[in-house]
Design an enzyme around this catalytic site. Structure first.
Site, PDB file in Angstrom:
ATOM      1  N   THR A 123      -4.006  -0.638  -7.382  1.00  0.00           N
ATOM      2  CA  THR A 123      -4.745   0.534  -7.837  1.00  0.00           C
ATOM      3  C   THR A 123      -3.888   1.796  -7.834  1.00  0.00           C
ATOM      4  OG1 THR A 123      -6.687   1.921  -7.353  1.00  0.00           O
ATOM      5  CG2 THR A 123      -5.540   0.976  -5.483  1.00  0.00           C
ATOM      6  N   SER A 169      -8.062   0.663   3.429  1.00  0.00           N
ATOM      7  CA  SER A 169      -8.430   0.221   2.090  1.00  0.00           C
ATOM      8  C   SER A 169      -9.520  -0.827   2.184  1.00  0.00           C
ATOM      9  CB  SER A 169      -7.208  -0.372   1.379  1.00  0.00           C
ATOM     10  OG  SER A 169      -7.597  -1.020   0.174  1.00  0.00           O
ATOM     11  N   SER A 170     -10.376  -0.881   1.172  1.00  0.00           N
ATOM     12  CA  SER A 170     -11.422  -1.904   1.099  1.00  0.00           C
ATOM     13  C   SER A 170     -10.910  -3.220   0.511  1.00  0.00           C
ATOM     14  CB  SER A 170     -12.588  -1.396   0.238  1.00  0.00           C
ATOM     15  OG  SER A 170     -13.245  -0.319   0.847  1.00  0.00           O
ATOM     16  N   ARG A 197       0.839  -1.195   0.000  1.00  0.00           N
ATOM     17  CA  ARG A 197       0.000   0.000   0.000  1.00  0.00           C
ATOM     18  C   ARG A 197       0.881   1.255   0.000  1.00  0.00           C
ATOM     19  NH1 ARG A 197      -5.017   2.287  -0.954  1.00  0.00           N
ATOM     20  NH2 ARG A 197      -6.106   3.001   0.910  1.00  0.00           N
ATOM     21  N   GLU A 232      -3.791   8.176  -3.973  1.00  0.00           N
ATOM     22  CA  GLU A 232      -4.223   7.312  -2.872  1.00  0.00           C
ATOM     23  C   GLU A 232      -4.386   8.058  -1.551  1.00  0.00           C
ATOM     24  OE1 GLU A 232      -5.967   4.211  -2.928  1.00  0.00           O
ATOM     25  OE2 GLU A 232      -4.302   3.879  -4.286  1.00  0.00           O
ATOM     26  N   THR A 252     -10.103   0.105  -8.674  1.00  0.00           N
ATOM     27  CA  THR A 252      -8.993  -0.805  -8.476  1.00  0.00           C
ATOM     28  C   THR A 252      -8.983  -1.868  -9.560  1.00  0.00           C
ATOM     29  OG1 THR A 252     -10.454  -1.993  -6.991  1.00  0.00           O
ATOM     30  CG2 THR A 252      -8.838  -0.565  -5.965  1.00  0.00           C
TER      31      THR A 252
END
Length: 584
Positions: free
Chosen positions: A406, A457-458, A108, A426, A388
C-alpha cells in the site's frame, strides 16, 4: 483527507462501480479460474495474467507475485507502487526435502530519522500526517521484492520488470476502479500539479474509463531499477534517491537520502495455529495483524462453525465469530514494532495458547455482547489504517506468497517525484500522545513515533495447509485498511469451516467490527453477486445488544487461492470490478 471525505470516496466508488457493471451483469460474477500448475489472484485481471505468464516461463510464486505487484503498482497507482510498502507471507520448499517452511518478509515503511513523537501535534500544517512531505515514510516495497527474489526467485530480476515497464511506456486502459480515484473534486492536485497532470490529465482534463494512461517517467524508473537493482532507488547518491528526497523536502518533509540508504526489509518468523484438528494456519506478526486473525479463529474453534448461510444456527455462529474478533482486537493494542516494543513476539504467542483461549471463551456470553472496554485489555484506541492492495500466487511446487502492499490513503501523500514515483502517507498510521477516540480510549504507546520505527498495520496475509499431509490448502488476505483483519478471517472461515469454493467465499457479504461499539454489515449488491445478510441474522444480533450499522460493500477487497483435488482455483473479489484470478 478527513474521515468525511474518505467516506465520500468510498460511497462514490460504489456508485460509479455499480453503474459501470449493472447493465451487463445480472447474475453472480465469476472472478476466478482454475488450473493444476499454479494460480495468481490480484485486483487487476491483466496483472493476474502477467503473473501466470511468469509461472508458465518456469518462474516461482515469488517471481509471479513480483511481476504482478509491479503491474498493480503501475495501473492501480492510487493505492500501491514502489513508493509504498507492506508485508508478505511466504511458503517455500524446505531445503532438506521435508515439505514446506514459512517466513514473513516485513517491508513496511519506516519513520525517517528526524521524526519525533509530537511532530504531528506541534505542527501548524493541516493534515500533515496524510498530505505532503511530512506524511512520507521510507518506502520498503523494492527492498521487499529484492529479499523475496534473492531467497525464492527463479527467473532473472530484470525479466520480472518487463511487463510493467511495457504497460507504463506503451499505455494501459483506465479501469473502473482507477476511474473512481480520478476525481478532480476530491483530488484537485491531479489537475493542478504538473507532474500529476502529465499522467492523468495530459490534455487539460482528467482521463476517464477506457482512456489510455501513459506513465513514461515511471517506465524509465522501472527500467533503471530492472537494470541496476534496488540500490539505484535507495542510493544514497543516485539520481532517483536524490529526486525522492528533494520531492519530500519541497513539500515540507524530513526524509533524506540517508534514510533511503539505511532502509532494509526484515525476515520474521510467522505465527501459526492448528485449526479444528485438520489444518494449520500461518499468518503475519507484529507490527502487522495476522496474530489477531489467528487469535479470533482459535477462540472460534471452540464453537461449531459448520452452519450454512441459510441455517438458523448461523445466527449464534456469527455472534461467536464476532466475539472472538473483538477479543483479538483487544490484544492488538500490544502489537507494536518488535524493535521498539519489548516481548511483543512472546505476547503474540501467549495469546494463541490453549490456556489463554479457554479463559477468553469463558468470558463470551451466548446471550449478549458488551461495550468495547470489556474486550480492550489496555483501553487503547484501535488503529484505523486505510487502503491497500492484496494479491496471492501459488506455483506448481506448492510454494505460495500472500501479501498486501500500500501507499496508504488514495494517492498516498499526494507527492510525486520527478521520476514518476507516488510516495506513501504511511506515517499517518502512527499514534500521537493525547489522541483519543469517541469512547475515551487513549492512543497506544506501542505505536508512538520513533525514528526508524514501523507503524502498526492491519495487514494479515494468511496461508493454510493440511495438518496431516502439509499440502497447500488456501492463501488469502485483504485490502481495506482496518477491515483487512475481518475480511481475511471471514475468508478462512467460509473456506475451511463452511466448505465454500473460492468464488463463493469472496461473494459472501461481510461484517466488520473493530471494537468501536459499532458492528457494520454490508448491504446487498445483487449485480455483484453479493446477497447481503439475512434480516433474521441482523435482528438476532441486534437483540443481543449489537449496535448495527449498514454500509456499502467497498470497505474491503479480499482474494483467495484454494486447492482441492489437485486443482488450484484463484478467485478475485467482485468488490473490485477490474479484478480477476488467473491459473493454468
Amino acid at each position: 483527507m478527513g474521515p468525511s471525505l474518505r467516506r465520500l470516496a468510498l460511497r462514490t466508488s460504489v456508485l460509479l462501480t455499480l453503474g459501470a457493471v449493472a447493465s451487463a451483469n445480472t447474475g453472480v460474477q465469476t472472478f476466478g479460474t482454475s488450473g493444476k500448475h499454479g494460480a495468481v489472484a490480484t485486483e487487476v485481471g491483466e496483472c493476474s495474467d502477467i503473473g501466470v505468464s511468469i509461472l508458465k516461463q518456469g518462474g516461482s510464486a515469488a517471481d509471479a507475485i513480483i511481476a504482478s505487484g509491479l503491474c498493480v503498482g503501475t495501473i492501480a497507482a492510487y493505492h500501491s507502487g514502489i513508493g509504498g510498502g507492506g508485508f508478505m507471507l511466504v511458503r517455500f520448499e524446505d531445503k532438506h526435502g521435508k515439505g514446506h517452511s514459512y517466513e514473513m518478509i516485513d517491508f513496511r515503511e519506516t519513520m525517517p530519522a528526524a521524526g519525533n513523537e509530537t511532530m504531528y501535534i506541534n505542527t501548524t500544517v493541516a493534515h500533515a500526517s496524510t498530505i505532503g512531505g511530512l506524511a512520507v515514510g521510507v518506502p520498503g516495497e523494492l527492498r521487499g521484492w529484492e529479499k523475496l527474489h534473492e531467497r525464492h526467485g527463479k527467473l532473472p530480476w530484470k525479466t520480472l520488470f518487463q511487463p510493467a515497464i511495457k504497460l507504463a511506456q506503451d499505455g494501459f486502459k483506465v479501469t473502473t476502479d482507477l476511474a473512481v480515484a480520478l476525481n478532480a473534486n476530491t483530488y484537485p492536485f491531479l489537475l493542478s500539479d504538473p507532474l500529476w497532470a502529465e499522467v492523468y490529465a495530459p490534455n487539460g482534463t482528467l482521463v476517464g474509463l477506457g482512456d489510455t494512461v501513459y506513465r513514461k517517467r515511471y517506465a524509465r524508473t522501472l527500467a533503471a531499477i530492472a537494470e541496476h537493482g534496488p540500490d539505484y532507488f535507495y542510493g544514497p547518491h543516485t539520481e532517483i534517491a536524490v529526486n525522492t528526497a528533494e520531492a519530500v523536502h519541497s513539500r515540507g518533509g524530513i526524509l533524506t537520502t540517508a534514510d533511503l540508504a539505511n532502509y532494509s526489509a526484515i525476515i520474521r518468523e510467522p505465527v501459526n495455529i492448528t485449526y479444528r484438528g485438520t489444518h494449520r494456519i500461518f499468518s503475519t506478526v507484529a507490527p502487522s495483524s495476522g496474530s489477531v486473525v489467528l487469535s479470533a479463529l482459535k477462540i472460534f474453534e471452540g464453537y461449531d462453525g459448520s452452519a450454512a448461510p441459510t441455517d438458523p444456527a448461523i445466527n449464534l455462529t456469527t455472534h461467536h465469530l464476532i466475539q472472538g474478533t473483538r477479543f483479538g482486537y483487544g490484544q492488538r493494542t500490544n502489537y507494536g514494532d518488535p524493535a521498539f516494543t519489548a516481548n511483543v513476539s512472546t505476547l503474540e504467542r501467549e495469546f494463541l495458547q490453549e490456556s489463554t483461549v479457554e479463559a477468553i471463551r469463558k468470558e463470551i456470553s451466548d446471550n449478549q455482547t458488551f461495550p468495547a472496554a470489556y474486550y480492550d485489555i489496555n483501553k487503547y484506541i484501535p488503529l484505523n489504517d486505510s487502503g491497500t492492495s492484496h494479491m496471492a500466487a501459488v506455483d506448481r511446487w506448492g510454494n505460495a506468497v500472500s501479501l498486501t502492499t500500500t501507499v496508504n490513503l488514495y494517492w498516498g501523500s499526494q507527492v510525486m517525484t520527478a521520476d514518476g514515483v507516488i510516495l506513501n502517507d504511511e506515517m499517518d498510521d502512527f499514534s500521537s500522545p493525547g489522541q483519543t477516540n469517541s469512547f475515551g480510549f487513549a492512543a497506544a504507546p506501542v505505536n508512538f513515533i520513533r525514528p526508524g520505527k514501523r507503524p502498526q498495520s492491519s495487514i494479515s496475509s494468511s496461508i493454510a495447509e493440511d495438518l496431516e499431509t502439509g499440502e497447500f490448502v488456501i492463501a488469502t488476505g485483504s485490502a481495506g485498511g482496518s477491515r483487512i483483519i475481518t475480511a481475511t478471517l471471514q475468508n478462512l472461515y467460509h473456506y475451511l469451516d463452511q466448505g465454500l469454493t473460492p468464488n463463493e467465499t469472496v461473494h459472501q457479504s461481510r461484517w466488520h467490527d473493530q471494537l468501536t461499539n459499532v458492528t457494520y454489515f454490508e448491504i446487498s449488491a445483487p449485480n455483484l453477486g453479493i446477497a447481503g445478510f439475512s434480516n433474521a441474522t441482523v435482528a438476532y444480533l441486534a437483540g443481543l445488544g449489537y449496535n448495527i450499522t449498514y454500509e456499502d460493500e467497498s470497505g474491503s477487497t479480499a482474494h483467495v487461492i484454494g486447492k482441492k483435488d489437485g486443482v488450484y482455483t484463484a478467485a478475485s473479489d467482485p468488490r473490485k470490478t477490474a479484478g480477476r484470478g488467473a491459473a493454468f
